[in-house]
Design an enzyme around this catalytic site. Structure first.
Site, mmCIF file in Angstrom:
data_model
loop_
_atom_site.group_PDB
_atom_site.id
_atom_site.type_symbol
_atom_site.label_atom_id
_atom_site.label_comp_id
_atom_site.label_asym_id
_atom_site.label_seq_id
_atom_site.Cartn_x
_atom_site.Cartn_y
_atom_site.Cartn_z
ATOM 1 N N GLU A 120 51.559 30.912 5.322
ATOM 2 C CA GLU A 120 51.362 31.424 6.676
ATOM 3 C C GLU A 120 51.946 30.490 7.734
ATOM 4 O OE1 GLU A 120 50.225 34.303 7.436
ATOM 5 O OE2 GLU A 120 49.495 34.955 5.492
ATOM 6 N N GLU A 147 51.873 31.859 15.711
ATOM 7 C CA GLU A 147 52.940 32.778 15.345
ATOM 8 C C GLU A 147 54.140 32.587 16.260
ATOM 9 O OE1 GLU A 147 53.441 37.586 14.528
ATOM 10 O OE2 GLU A 147 51.479 36.707 14.976
#
Length: 757
Positions: A120, A147
């Site tokens: 991730e 992100e």
């Protein structure tokens, strides 16, 4: 399970540790210390999940172990409680993260957790995983904190979805943050409710997860440990706790294994039959990372292969028929079906509960399952909410003389700190009051006064004593150092004058304490020493004196060589003049004067030689001529100072004079003619010779050795212990020369004239 040094090795490129970070981090956001704090902090949380089959809603209660405070993480309507359907109850203890009974599965879980958070957050771009290339995905784990493409200023409304319980705040975005990349408003709201008992903390300010490394790591552990029914928890599937039912029929995935963590975390994108190849490549990357960390955890090739096959498959998408499915339940093996209850108790000191354990501290998280324990014969899970009230404890400190009777009716005659008395219900909180006695018993001080007196003594009681006694006593009320009475005992000794005779032995003269010097023995002087007796009285000292004189003697010594005497001097010739004084060495303790009388015998070892005739220096006591053949062999009968050799050889003489022995040098006799030559059967060859000479012994004569002599008489090679079959290396001898070779045998000496080519 993993140390700081290993953590630093596994994640060398993590955010803020090196270089300029694209998201602006200049400190170690995912530091090992932050991970430790996150694990410690979240271990304080204890969760009970209660559902009913076919009934909407789930009641989730969170309890903080440190405070014992509980709150509902997810609530239900009142009719849920009135429904008689048995409950499905699952306990989630966050202390069990990487901490179940199976160390094997704990390592599998850690490898799976690291694989997913690496996937991730990785900043890598190159395969293979673990290959060590500059862009190796494994080297760049925990690089990104949030992100890509989103910031605090441009994220408003991102990942927002209408939700009745966790509505989004339109001013912020819920893009992925932290090691698990927590996304969507309903996840932020649930985590906020879990941590703070307030959903709005993170719904209003989700940026906390990209500003606080500890909170960020806690969010990953929360998502990992917490089932979100019908999805099980990643922790459950890695420890084979999830119970499948007919609603989940994928034969490839079965119950357990790493692939389920893919389905739980990002299944809708990566693990469905309609997933794109780009997403399925991410599944393969997760799988490669999982196997990479398994290897780092110490798993062998066989164990890693097992994780990649059958029900342990690490592929969650292979084809449309093998794709993952949605979950139908989140049942756990350690869950129960039945009823739930809380046993709220307040106890004093400790409590033995139904689980057989004795609790001495407050708890709100202990639980016990009673098999078929409710009215419908279903299992019953009972949660213990226990508050321990302390007993009142106090210490009674007493200091008395001789004895003390306490409230327990016992009389104590010595100090003690062990007696305990329990006053039932005597504490302010209704619990028992425990009294402990710390007693010091002081005694009447008894002191014995030891007195020594000469002739008589008058004591403090006014009595004069003329002889020794130990019976008088005298009491002084309250005069002891501890405040008690002081009792004095008299131990009296009456002493008399002492008379002693002093025996003294002196050398030459003695000066006594009366100032007089005595030069001869006497036993008449005496002195009186006032108060000098051992008992403190007068001492009469009489002198018994013996005056001794110095001793003399002669040390007679004979020696065959130089002699070192007691004065440290070495003498090489006879003498009778040295004198040495031995301090206090006479039998009576005076000095001893010793004179040395030394006789040194010297032997003249010189020998004169006239061919075979040898003559030693005369005037010795004994002679013994010997043959020098390896060892010195005595020649029978040759014991005079003169000797004539009967055969060629080497000879020496042993000379004795005045019990001293010495041996002359060896003298060589050659040139004697001996008839035995022709019978000896001994020959040397070749002649002339080149590099070697052989000795050929065809008879019984014993060869003792040889010498090779040049024309100047110098011995150029010899061996006095040669074997009769020896080969002699003569390559070093000068060529075109004449040599004499002498053989020494038991029959005599043989001489050969030989030439070297």
């Amino acid at each position: 399970m993993i140390s700081k040094s290993v953590w630093d090795t596994l994640f060398p490129k993590r955010a803020g540790t090196s270089g300029t970070h694209p998201q602006g981090y200049n400190y170690d956001f995912y530091a090992y210390n932050n991970m430790e704090k996150a694990v410690d902090a979240i271990s304080d949380y204890f969760v009970v999940i209660r559902t009913k089959a076919g009934v909407w809603g789930q009641l989730i209660t969170v309890t903080r172990k440190s405070t014992q405070k509980s709150y509902n993480y997810s609530n239900v309507e009142s009719w849920w409680h009135t429904n008689k359907t048995p409950e499905n109850i699952v306990i989630v203890d966050f202390e069990k993260f990487l901490n179940e009974s199976s160390s094997h599965n704990n390592k599998r879980e850690l490898a799976a957790f690291l694989a997913n958070i690496s996937k991730e957050t990785t900043g890598g771009w190159q395969l293979p995983v673990g290959g060590g290339s500059p862009g190796d995905y494994a080297l760049w784990g925990l690089y990104f904190v949030h992100e890509l493409g989103y910031t605090k200023t441009n994220s408003a409304g991102s990942y927002s979805q209408s939700h009745p319980e966790f509505p989004p705040n339109p001013k912020v975005g819920y893009y992925g943050r932290g090691p698990i990349q927590l996304s969507w408003n309903y996840n932020y709201g649930q985590f906020s409710k879990f941590i703070y008992n307030d959903k709005n903390v993170l719904l209003d300010y989700p940026d906390s997860l990209q500003e606080n490394g500890v909170l960020s790591l806690m969010s990953a552990i929360w998502f990992w440990m917490m089932p979100q029914c019908p999805k099980p928890a990643c922790h459950q599937v890695m420890h084979d706790m999830w119970l499948n039912d007919s609603s989940y029929s994928s034969s490839r995935m079965y119950y357990k294994g790493f692939a389920h963590t893919n389905n739980i975390i990002n299944g809708g994108l990566e693990c469905r039959s309609n997933s794109t190849s780009a997403f399925t490549q991410k599944v393969a990357l997760r799988s490669d990372l999982y196997k990479h960390y398994l290897k780092k955890m110490g798993f062998n090739k066989f164990q890693i292969n097992k994780e990649d096959s059958a029900d342990y498959s690490t592929l969650c998408y292979k084809s449309t028929t093998d794709a993952m499915e949605n979950y139908g339940n989140c049942k756990a093996k350690d869950g129960i079906v039945g009823s739930f209850g809380i046993d709220s108790l307040v106890k004093c000191s400790k409590h033995l509960w139904i689980d057989g354990k004795t609790y001495t501290k407050n708890t709100a998280t202990a639980y016990h399952v009673i098999k078929k324990g409710d009215r419908r014969k279903n299992d019953s899970l009972v949660l213990l909410n226990l508050r321990i009230k302390p007993e009142s404890k106090s210490t009674v400190v007493k200091k008395v003389c001789d004895q003390y009777t306490w409230i327990n009716g016992i009389t104590y005659f010595s100090s003690t700190d062990t007696p305990v008395y329990v006053m039932k219900g005597g504490s302010y909180n209704g619990c028992d009051s425990i009294l402990k006695l710390n007693l010091t018993v002081l005694k009447t001080a008894t002191y014995t006064q030891k007195i020594m007196a000469c002739d008589s003594f008058k004591w403090m009681n006014g009595v004069t004593y003329y002889s020794g006694t130990d019976t008088p006593t005298y009491r002084m009320p309250g005069k002891a150092a501890n405040g008690c009475d002081s009792l004095i005992l008299l131990n009296l000794t009456i002493l008399k004058k002492a008379v002693n005779k002093l025996k003294v032995a002196a050398c030459d003269s003695f000066k006594w304490i009366n100032g007089q010097t005595y030069t001869s023995s006497t036993d008449t002087p005496f002195v009186v020493l006032r108060n000098r007796a051992f008992n403190g009285c007068d001492s009469i000292l009489e002198l018994d004196l013996t005056v001794n004189k110095k001793a003399t003697g002669i040390d007679l010594k004979q020696s065959c060589k130089a002699y070192k005497w007691i004065n440290g001097i070495t003498y090489t010739s006879s003498t009778d003049t040295p004198i040495f004084v031995l301090k206090n060495a006479a039998f009576h303790g005076c000095d001893s004067i010793v004179k040395l009388s030394l006789q040194i015998t010297t032997i003249d070892k010189s020998v004169s030689q006239n061919n075979a005739q040898l003559k030693a220096t005369p005037f010795a006591d004994k002679y013994q001529w010997m043959e020098c053949l390896g060892n010195l062999e005595p020649i029978a009968g040759d014991t005079l100072s003169e000797f004539e050799a009967k055969r060629n050889g080497r000879y020496a003489v042993l000379i004795q004079k005045d019990n001293c022995l010495d041996t002359s040098a060896c003298y060589e006799v050659i040139g004697l003619k001996m008839d035995i030559y022709s019978r000896s059967n001994i020959s040397v060859y070749p002649n002339p010779f080149d590099k070697s000479i052989w000795i050929n012994n065809r008879g019984k004569a014993k060869v003792f050795g040889y010498r090779i002599i040049d024309l100047s008489g110098a011995v150029v090679k010899q061996n006095m212990y040669a074997n009769s079959t020896d080969v002699i290396d003569v390559s070093a001898l000068r060529p075109q020369s004449v040599y004499m070779m002498v053989l020494y045998v038991d029959a005599g000496v043989f001489v050969y004239k030989m030439c070297k080519e």
